[in-house]
Design a protein around this motif. Structure first.
Motif, PDB file in Angstrom:
ATOM      1  N   ASP A 232      27.382 -14.040 -35.438  1.00 47.19           N
ATOM      2  CA  ASP A 232      26.702 -13.122 -36.348  1.00 47.19           C
ATOM      3  C   ASP A 232      26.001 -12.100 -35.464  1.00 47.19           C
ATOM      4  O   ASP A 232      25.978 -12.233 -34.236  1.00 47.19           O
ATOM      5  N   PHE A 233      25.420 -11.102 -36.071  1.00 48.83           N
ATOM      6  CA  PHE A 233      24.634 -10.132 -35.310  1.00 48.83           C
ATOM      7  C   PHE A 233      23.201 -10.653 -35.226  1.00 48.83           C
ATOM      8  O   PHE A 233      22.335 -10.298 -36.035  1.00 48.83           O
ATOM      9  N   VAL A 234      22.949 -11.494 -34.268  1.00 46.87           N
ATOM     10  CA  VAL A 234      21.642 -12.123 -34.094  1.00 46.87           C
ATOM     11  C   VAL A 234      20.760 -11.214 -33.256  1.00 46.87           C
ATOM     12  O   VAL A 234      21.139 -10.814 -32.152  1.00 46.87           O
ATOM     13  N   THR A 235      19.580 -10.897 -33.781  1.00 45.43           N
ATOM     14  CA  THR A 235      18.694  -9.940 -33.109  1.00 45.43           C
ATOM     15  C   THR A 235      17.250 -10.424 -33.028  1.00 45.43           C
ATOM     16  O   THR A 235      16.406  -9.697 -32.513  1.00 45.43           O
TER      17      THR A 235
ATOM     18  N   ARG B  82      13.640 -15.696 -34.731  1.00 44.62           N
ATOM     19  CA  ARG B  82      13.745 -16.543 -35.922  1.00 44.62           C
ATOM     20  C   ARG B  82      15.197 -16.865 -36.233  1.00 44.62           C
ATOM     21  O   ARG B  82      15.519 -17.988 -36.655  1.00 44.62           O
ATOM     22  N   GLN B  83      16.102 -15.922 -36.049  1.00 42.10           N
ATOM     23  CA  GLN B  83      17.524 -16.211 -36.264  1.00 42.10           C
ATOM     24  C   GLN B  83      18.024 -17.280 -35.288  1.00 42.10           C
ATOM     25  O   GLN B  83      18.851 -18.113 -35.655  1.00 42.10           O
ATOM     26  N   LEU B  84      17.521 -17.263 -34.063  1.00 43.86           N
ATOM     27  CA  LEU B  84      17.887 -18.304 -33.110  1.00 43.86           C
ATOM     28  C   LEU B  84      17.394 -19.663 -33.589  1.00 43.86           C
ATOM     29  O   LEU B  84      18.127 -20.663 -33.533  1.00 43.86           O
ATOM     30  N   GLU B  85      16.161 -19.698 -34.046  1.00 38.34           N
ATOM     31  CA  GLU B  85      15.607 -20.963 -34.522  1.00 38.34           C
ATOM     32  C   GLU B  85      16.376 -21.472 -35.737  1.00 38.34           C
ATOM     33  O   GLU B  85      16.663 -22.673 -35.852  1.00 38.34           O
TER      34      GLU B  85
ATOM     35  N   LEU C 173      21.789  -4.843 -28.357  1.00 42.87           N
ATOM     36  CA  LEU C 173      20.463  -5.308 -27.974  1.00 42.87           C
ATOM     37  C   LEU C 173      19.931  -4.561 -26.748  1.00 42.87           C
ATOM     38  O   LEU C 173      20.578  -4.558 -25.700  1.00 42.87           O
ATOM     39  N   PRO C 174      18.754  -3.948 -26.845  1.00 41.98           N
ATOM     40  CA  PRO C 174      18.122  -3.385 -25.649  1.00 41.98           C
ATOM     41  C   PRO C 174      17.933  -4.482 -24.604  1.00 41.98           C
ATOM     42  O   PRO C 174      17.809  -5.665 -24.933  1.00 41.98           O
ATOM     43  N   ALA C 175      17.893  -4.087 -23.339  1.00 39.21           N
ATOM     44  CA  ALA C 175      17.874  -5.056 -22.238  1.00 39.21           C
ATOM     45  C   ALA C 175      16.733  -6.064 -22.369  1.00 39.21           C
ATOM     46  O   ALA C 175      16.927  -7.271 -22.168  1.00 39.21           O
ATOM     47  N   GLY C 176      15.554  -5.589 -22.701  1.00 36.78           N
ATOM     48  CA  GLY C 176      14.413  -6.487 -22.813  1.00 36.78           C
ATOM     49  C   GLY C 176      14.573  -7.484 -23.945  1.00 36.78           C
ATOM     50  O   GLY C 176      14.208  -8.664 -23.808  1.00 36.78           O
TER      51      GLY C 176
ATOM     52  N   ALA D 290      17.147 -10.137 -22.943  1.00 29.10           N
ATOM     53  CA  ALA D 290      16.579 -11.112 -22.011  1.00 29.10           C
ATOM     54  C   ALA D 290      15.691 -12.114 -22.737  1.00 29.10           C
ATOM     55  O   ALA D 290      15.757 -13.326 -22.479  1.00 29.10           O
ATOM     56  N   ARG D 291      14.877 -11.628 -23.686  1.00 31.70           N
ATOM     57  CA  ARG D 291      13.998 -12.544 -24.421  1.00 31.70           C
ATOM     58  C   ARG D 291      14.808 -13.482 -25.305  1.00 31.70           C
ATOM     59  O   ARG D 291      14.470 -14.664 -25.436  1.00 31.70           O
ATOM     60  N   LEU D 292      15.872 -12.983 -25.919  1.00 30.29           N
ATOM     61  CA  LEU D 292      16.686 -13.835 -26.772  1.00 30.29           C
ATOM     62  C   LEU D 292      17.452 -14.877 -25.965  1.00 30.29           C
ATOM     63  O   LEU D 292      17.587 -16.029 -26.394  1.00 30.29           O
ATOM     64  N   VAL D 293      17.963 -14.490 -24.810  1.00 29.94           N
ATOM     65  CA  VAL D 293      18.631 -15.470 -23.944  1.00 29.94           C
ATOM     66  C   VAL D 293      17.645 -16.560 -23.538  1.00 29.94           C
ATOM     67  O   VAL D 293      17.953 -17.764 -23.605  1.00 29.94           O
TER      68      VAL D 293
END
Length: 236
Positions: A79-82, A85-88, A105-108, A111-114
């Motif tokens: 999906d387009f996860v951004t 909360r979507q990760l959780e 996704l912007p670089a920052g 990185a936070r999502l990874v």
């Protein structure tokens, strides 16, 4: 077993996808039910299953929940996860891996999502479409890095460009990922065999498998192509 380990240890490293519709809106499931598709994938030896939850392809969170109740195979949420909360939510629904698309996704943010995905025990399945995007993947050694052979700018309506995977494999390897994947637009078992022979550790195949008479037959053709004598694949 993690999503990555399941794929790397598989004799046939094909992530088989559950997707209700193709990019043009054509039903890919009928007359089969979701349980029938999942059972056919397990019978065919799928090491992992991808579940498309994006509404663009007729997906939903309920589809992921349903598949998670049907199999113990590691699941990828596409999906387009951004958001965090979507990760959780992805973890809550039973997935083991989550798609993150560098182009979106912007670089920052990426990185936070990874980081958050890894903290949750999710494998980041990071999708790239060019060498610059591959170079931007953070913590790539802990991610699957996948070349998307289709373009999200055209809603993936055009045929896949498998030459993109061939061209980007060195850049993907240079990220340090343990698992380079070629994703989308793969329909011919001979093409799949060529990509594995080139050095990809995995393939993600959805529409090609769902349009085949049976995934087991498609996989048998892939196995036959991989057993072909050296150099014979180029003639297939």
């Amino acid at each position: 077993m993690t999503f990555t380990d399941a794929l790397l240890s598989a004799p046939r490293p094909v992530i088989m996808e559950v997707k209700r519709r193709d990019a043009d809106g054509t039903d890919l499931m009928w007359p089969r039910t979701v349980p029938e598709v999942v059972a056919a994938y397990e019978e065919a030896g799928a090491p992992c299953v991808s579940v498309v939850t994006g509404r663009w392809f007729g997906g939903s969170e309920e589809l992921l929940r349903e598949v998670a109740a049907l199999t113990r195979l590691p699941l990828l949420r596409k999906d387009f996860v951004t958001s965090r909360r979507q990760l959780e939510r992805t973890r809550e629904l039973g997935a083991s891996a989550v798609l993150l698309t560098v182009k979106l996704l912007p670089a920052g943010v990426l990185a936070r999502l990874v980081d958050h995905a890894l903290d949750l025990g999710l494998t980041p399945f990071v999708e790239v479409a060019d060498a610059a995007e591959a170079a931007a993947v953070p913590r790539a050694a802990q991610c699957v890095v996948a070349v998307n052979n289709k373009d999200i700018a055209t809603r993936e309506r055009l045929p896949g460009d498998l030459d993109r995977s061939a061209a980007l494999l060195p850049a993907v390897r240079a990220t340090g990922t343990r698992c380079a994947v070629s994703a989308s637009g793969i329909a011919d078992p001979a093409d799949a065999a060529r990509l594995l022979e080139a050095g990809f550790q995995g393939l993600l195949i959805g529409t090609g498998l769902l349009r085949a008479p049976h995934p087991g037959h498609w996989c048998a053709a892939l196995d036959a192509a991989r057993r072909a004598p050296a150099g014979a694949l180029n003639a297939l």
